[in-house]
Scaffold this active site. Structure first.
Site, PDB file in Angstrom:
ATOM      1  N   GLU A   1       0.371  41.850 -13.352  1.00 43.99           N
ATOM      2  CA  GLU A   1      -0.434  41.577 -14.383  1.00 43.99           C
ATOM      3  C   GLU A   1      -0.857  40.083 -14.654  1.00 43.99           C
ATOM      4  OE1 GLU A   1       1.794  43.976 -14.214  1.00 43.99           O
ATOM      5  OE2 GLU A   1       1.191  45.819 -14.845  1.00 43.99           O
TER       6      GLU A   1
ATOM      7  N   CYS B   1       8.665  21.704   8.868  1.00 48.41           N
ATOM      8  CA  CYS B   1       7.601  21.032   7.894  1.00 48.41           C
ATOM      9  C   CYS B   1       8.321  20.485   6.787  1.00 48.41           C
ATOM     10  CB  CYS B   1       6.532  22.096   7.757  1.00 48.41           C
ATOM     11  SG  CYS B   1       7.003  23.587   7.468  1.00 48.41           S
TER      12      CYS B   1
ATOM     13  N   HIS C   1      -1.769  19.388   3.489  1.00 49.70           N
ATOM     14  CA  HIS C   1      -1.785  19.924   2.182  1.00 49.70           C
ATOM     15  C   HIS C   1      -2.833  19.651   1.459  1.00 49.70           C
ATOM     16  CE1 HIS C   1       2.428  20.099   3.822  1.00 49.70           C
ATOM     17  NE2 HIS C   1       2.466  21.380   3.330  1.00 49.70           N
TER      18      HIS C   1
HETATM   19  N1  GLN Z   1       2.826  27.703  13.509  1.00 47.95           N
HETATM   20  C1  GLN Z   1       2.753  27.736  11.995  1.00 47.95           C
HETATM   21  C2  GLN Z   1       1.269  27.331  11.661  1.00 47.95           C
HETATM   22  O1  GLN Z   1       0.696  26.423  12.285  1.00 47.95           O
HETATM   23  C3  GLN Z   1       3.641  26.939  11.327  1.00 47.95           C
HETATM   24  C4  GLN Z   1       3.548  26.989   9.801  1.00 47.95           C
HETATM   25  C5  GLN Z   1       4.621  26.566   9.099  1.00 47.95           C
HETATM   26  O2  GLN Z   1       5.367  25.620   9.664  1.00 47.95           O
HETATM   27  N2  GLN Z   1       5.077  26.740   7.832  1.00 47.95           N
HETATM   28  O3  GLN Z   1       0.746  27.853  10.543  1.00 47.95           O
HETATM   29 ZN    ZN Z   2       4.933  23.299   8.929  1.00 47.38          ZN
END
Ligand code: GLN
Ligand code: ZN
Length: 765
Positions: free
Chosen positions: A17, A649, A700
């Site tokens: 909610e 990542c 990002h």
């Molecule tokens: N292969 C995934 C993508 O390209 C890797 C994503 C990630 O590393 N979080 O979305």
């Molecule tokens: Zn990644």
């Protein structure tokens, strides 16, 4: 009497909610007053649920609109300067700090987020400078305490302790945050006094930083802070630690503080039970964290009672409290809301936050008089027996395969230099080859088609045709802009873990098992309940289709064993290592199937490899051993000519670089753009021998990096790592991006690679 206590409860709402209210408010569709009403209802409902479950110490101030650390920042008044124009704390300022603000001509960015210890919860990182001042605003904490009191519940307010709070934050010049200790202490003494004046008997002060290895300066800070805070009022102080055991040095420190109790995690820190019980001074109560606050399994009452009895035998019943290991914030709400995706047998093994409250209450009663809860104890025992012997969990073939694994199956046939020669000849790639990390924009169209298919409004055949068209378009586009190693775009995947979990044996899914991840965001992790095995190809059909429409090499895309483990609720009846290795074998089978189907390049993503690191450095080597082994188990099945990629990542590799080396992937792509390639220093110092794809642009953000920027980054990379080892690629997958910025960025990226290649040729000539 042994009390039933709780450290914190989920706040997003049984049906999310709060999430819905917040998101609607952010869109301008709900007034803030309505959000406050919903929040209040949720708090009152939480009090009621805990009271009805028989919890004696119910927390308050465990609620937050966005994040409990952000709330503490507001309470302590250490608001970064860039938010000055907002005036006093209110929703505009609060959410500007949480999410940034580009409304009404403003342009301020949000505070940074970081993972809360080793959970998947993210907190807002306090920002400090030498000039930071603290000014108490106790309104929220006192307000929530009084609100509960008016509702008839005497609560135990929860605050984040001063030392942990400082350590969670960052100084703008990288200097030691503890320099602010003298300035922060008065705000805490004042806060504790005000709570005590308002009638709070006990105050829970969370100091999870005590489970990390700390130096003497930090331990001195604890002494100084708590000497001051404890003398400020009559309130009793419970210091709470969680997520691991308390290292011996820290335990000696915390038990010498002038406080009244210690909460210790006896689930993650099972090994510390004796040490903690024996170290406790007479003036302390022990809050024994025997119920796992961050997993979904039913507690083992027999095991918990053994611990509790040890404690009561030494300390007496009046000095022992039963508690969850950590706040229940990290558990989903209520198992009773699961009525579609989990069957009764599986449900019979589980407990979510609400069920955990009852477990705490039963155990507290059992400490007093076992016969008063004999039915519950028997039922728990039977549930465990049923689970332990269920044929749905145990698969001897899987267990034996892990047990009989020989070292040769975690080794590639030839060393990297030899593999590189063979792969180069086979793939015919230029120097500085270009590729992407896997996913392409998951547009609204793609998500809607998936939703329609789930609802039954789009037939499987039509959905498949739709996906094939999207995939083909994506491949054509990559050919057009002249990328070297292509991907299929991952349009068929909802999530990089769920997609595999749904096709492997041993996984289950909840319909409502949401756990807050940050702000209004929640994740619904899969549940690994049984021995994991491969049930047939998961990605081969898509890989084959994709390779059939292009002559360029196409990467087969898989998620690695550690990432699947980390982003799921995992088993508590075997080690993480055992589960990781089972998953590794299942991925190995898929890798083998992809290779057989003619796929020449296979990427195994290990996005969460670093996240799995234990909190205490002393345990890192052991984790890294089995994590690397698991990756190699999954990858080392291929012939020399098949190229293995992995992707991670994040950008901190200094302390795990030898493990990355030991993984022995042919190509490792990583996130580097935001750190300006500085992190490649680790690879340079280590003389990392295999190929490396340092991300040249940050996915990002929708911002399109210029050719010059990416060229500069690649030049920096080439100063650190020989060009012959380098690839050119973005930081991560492009799933969250839109097509226009993706196209602009990728086209510029390919241009960068081509220009640099020409330069390299000239140099060579
Ligand atoms: N292969 C995934 C993508 O390209 C890797 C994503 C990630 O590393 N979080 O979305
Ligand atoms: Zn990644």
């Amino acid at each position: 009497m042994v009390l039933a206590t709780n450290l914190g409860y989920p706040r997003i709402g049984p049906k999310r909610e709060l999430k819905k209210a917040l998101e609607s408010y952010w869109k301008g569709q709900t007034p803030f007053a309505d959000v406050c009403n919903i929040a209040k209802e949720l708090r009152l409902q939480n009090l009621k649920v805990q009271k009805e479950a028989g919890i004696d110490h119910i927390p308050s101030n465990d609620f937050a609109m966005y994040d409990q650390v952000l709330d503490m920042i507001c309470t302590l008044g250490c608001i970064p300067d860039r938010y000055k124009s907002y005036g006093p704390i209110g929703p505009d300022l609060y959410f500007a700090m949480a999410r940034g603000d580009q409304s009404e001509g403003r342009d301020v960015h949000a505070m940074k987020m970081k993972k809360w210890f080793d959970t998947n919860y993210h907190y807002m990182v306090p920002e400090f400078s030498k000039d930071t001042e603290f000014k108490l605003d106790s309104g929220k904490i006192l307000g929530e305490y009084k609100e509960a009191k008016d509702a008839g519940v005497q609560t135990r307010p929860v605050i984040i302790g001063p030392v942990t709070f400082l350590l969670l934050g960052k100084m703008d010049d990288g200097s030691d945050q503890l320099a602010l200790l003298d300035k922060i202490i008065p705000a805490y003494t004042q806060l504790v006094k005000e709570l005590s004046d308002e009638g709070a008997e006990w105050i829970q002060i969370d100091e999870p930083a005590l489970v990390l290895e700390q130096n003497d300066a930090v331990l001195d800070a604890y002494k100084k802070a708590y000497d001051a805070i404890s003398s400020a009022s009559d309130a009793k102080l419970l210091i709470s630690t969680y997520f691991d055991s308390i290292p011996a040095k820290n335990l000696a420190c915390v038990t010498s503080l002038p406080v009244n109790g210690l909460h210790a995690d006896f689930v993650r820190g099972e090994a510390q039970v004796d040490a903690v019980i024996n170290a406790l001074p007479d003036s302390f109560v022990l809050s024994a964290g025997v119920i796992n606050g961050r997993n979904i399994w039913k507690a083992n009452f027999e095991k918990a009672l053994t611990i509790l009895k040890k404690a009561t035998a030494k300390l007496g019943n009046d000095r022992v409290w039963v508690a969850p290991s950590c706040s229940l914030l990290h558990s989903p709400y209520d198992l009773d809301l699961e009525n579609t995706r989990l069957d009764d047998e599986l449900k019979g093994w589980m407990a979510f936050a609400k069920q955990k409250l009852s477990e705490i209450a039963v155990l507290a009663k059992a400490c007093e008089d076992e016969s008063s809860v004999s039915a519950e104890l028997t039922a728990n025992k039977e549930a465990h027996e049923r689970r332990a012997t269920s044929s749905r969990i145990h698969n001897d073939d899987v267990k034996n395969r892990v047990k009989n694994a020989t070292p040769d199956i975690t080794k590639r046939k030839s060393p990297f230099s030899e593999r590189k020669r063979i792969q180069s000849a086979r793939l015919g790639l230029p120097s500085l080859p270009t590729t992407t990390i896997g996913s392409f924009p998951q547009t609204k169209e793609v998500r809607e088609a998936r939703a329609k298919n789930r609802r039954g409004d789009l037939s499987d055949a039509d959905y498949k045709t739709f996906l094939q068209e999207k995939t083909k378009e994506c491949i054509r586009y990559q050919e057009e802009i002249d990328l070297d190693v292509l991907v299929h775009g991952e349009f068929e995947r909802n999530d990089m873990v769920e997609y595999f979990g749904e096709q492997l044996n041993g996984f289950a899914f909840t319909s409502n098992g949401w756990v807050q991840s940050y702000g209004s965001r929640c994740a619904k992790p899969p549940v690994i309940f049984g021995d994991v095995s491969w049930d047939g190809p998961m990605t081969v059909e898509w890989a084959k289709y994709s390779q059939s429409v292009t002559d360029r090499p196409m990467k087969g895309m898989l998620t690695g064993p550690i990432t699947i483990l980390q982003w799921s609720f995992y088993r508590d009846d075997q080690t993480r290592e055992a589960t990781a290795k089972q998953i590794a074998f299942a991925i190995r089978d898929e890798v083998e199937a992809l290779e057989k189907a003619g796929i020449k390049v296979i990427q195994i993503d290990e996005a969460a490899f670093r996240e799995g690191l234990p909190l205490q450095k002393a345990e890192w080597a052991e984790y890294l051993r089995w994590a690397v082994e698991s990756f190699k188990l999954s990858s080392c099945v291929v012939a020399d000519e098949t190229q293995i990629h992995t992707h991670m990542c994040y950008s901190e590799f200094n302390d795990i670089i030898d493990s990355v080396g030991a993984m022995d992937a042919d190509v490792t792509t990583i996130e580097t753009s935001r750190s300006q390639m500085e992190l490649l220093d680790a690879f340079a110092t280590f003389k990392y021998p295999n190929d490396l794809g340092p991300g040249v642009y940050d996915i990002h953000s929708p911002r399109v990096p210029s050719v010059e920027e990416m060229t500069t980054l690649m030049r920096k990379a080439m100063e650190r790592v020989p060009a012959a080892q380098l690839w050119v690629n973005p930081d991560c997958g492009l799933k969250t991006r839109g097509w226009p910025e993706t196209k602009a960025a990728l086209e510029a990226m390919v241009e960068v690679a081509k220009t640099l290649r020409k330069e390299l040729k000239k140099e060579a000539a």
